[in-house]
Write an enzyme that holds these catalytic residues in place. Structure first.
Site, mmCIF file in Angstrom:
data_model
loop_
_atom_site.group_PDB
_atom_site.id
_atom_site.type_symbol
_atom_site.label_atom_id
_atom_site.label_comp_id
_atom_site.label_asym_id
_atom_site.label_seq_id
_atom_site.Cartn_x
_atom_site.Cartn_y
_atom_site.Cartn_z
ATOM 1 C CG ASP A 165 -1.885 -1.127 1.263
ATOM 2 O OD1 ASP A 165 -2.135 -1.691 0.182
ATOM 3 O OD2 ASP A 165 -2.379 -1.463 2.359
HETATM 4 N N1 URA Z 1 -1.231 -5.934 3.746
HETATM 5 C C1 URA Z 1 -1.708 -4.671 3.778
HETATM 6 O O1 URA Z 1 -2.757 -4.406 4.352
HETATM 7 N N2 URA Z 1 -0.991 -3.712 3.191
HETATM 8 C C2 URA Z 1 0.176 -3.938 2.547
HETATM 9 O O2 URA Z 1 0.790 -3.017 2.026
HETATM 10 C C3 URA Z 1 0.654 -5.255 2.527
HETATM 11 C C4 URA Z 1 -0.059 -6.235 3.137
#
Ligand code: URA
Length: 237
Positions: free
Chosen positions: A103
């Site tokens: 993310d």
């Molecule tokens: N899980 C998430 O919620 N975000 C990420 O960036 C990676 C795994």
């Protein structure tokens, strides 16, 4: 293959840098200075030196990046900065892509490669590549929460997550979680499933790769030979 293309795919120089270096006598092919970067060479047989250094011909490029916040895991984005923009120009246009998605606000280990086959294998659900994340969350995690997270919780679309492993710190609001799948926003949604909220998330490992502590946020390096070997072996399983 054209000499300038060879220098570009081996991430030695951009095509325009290659042209300039050739005109300035900084490139030799089999020991002979080559003033024209558009000549054709045989990458398997010819020895190319760029600024006095022998250029190794490797079709596959693997990069470890310590992703900072605020960058998206994509090769292009109309709105946000992409992780590709953290690389020098010579590496931006040679087909590298982020292997898996973090993310925008997640930080840490990211693999970039131009090896589509390997990328595909690493990301295939049946590969069960394990990923460990360091996390902080808003509320204390109870033993019951940990048990639920470890055995599986329902996230978006009624999906039941596969078994996970959690190591909790004494504060119980931070720790490490290891999962073997990679659903969209998976950790965030898992914590929401136990009425909690992720406040910080950092990827620490991806399959056999472990984040290099020497890399500051936003810094990158090529994988070592050993890491490359481990990764390629991991995909042969
Ligand atoms: N899980 C998430 O919620 N975000 C990420 O960036 C990676 C795994």
């Amino acid at each position: 293959m054209r000499l300038d293309k060879f220098l570009s795919v081996t991430a030695t120089a951009t095509r325009s840098e290659a042209g300039k270096a050739a005109r300035n006598g900084k490139i030799t092919v089999n020991g002979i200075p080559c003033k024209n970067a558009s000549v054709h060479i045989d990458p398997e047989k010819d020895a190319v030196e760029y600024c006095g250094e022998l250029v190794a011909y490797s079709k596959n490029i693997y990069i470890m990046l310590n992703k900072p916040q605020g960058y998206v895991s994509a090769t292009e984005d109309g709105k946000d900065k992409t992780v590709i923009e953290l690389l020098p120009e010579k590496l931006r246009d040679i087909g590298l892509f982020p292997c898996g998605r973090l993310d925008k606000n997640t930080v840490g280990l990211m693999l970039l490669t131009n090896n589509g086959e390997l990328g595909h294998k690493l990301l295939a659900p049946k590969s069960h590549v394990s990923k460990t994340y360091g996390f902080k969350c808003e509320n204390i995690l109870s033993d019951d929460d940990v048990a639920k997270l470890e055995s599986g919780v329902y996230i978006a679309g009624g999906y039941l997550t596969k078994p996970a492993k959690i190591k909790l710190s004494p504060s119980r609001t931070e720790g490490e979680i290891t999962i073997t799948e990679g659903k969209y926003h998976q950790i965030k949604l898992m914590l929401e499933a136990v009425k909690n909220k992720i406040t910080e998330l950092e990827r620490l490992s991806f399959g056999p790769l472990v984040k290099d502590e020497k890399l500051q946020r936003g810094e990158w390096r090529y994988l070592t030979e050993l890491e490359t070997e481990m990764l390629e072996k991991h995909c042969q399983k």
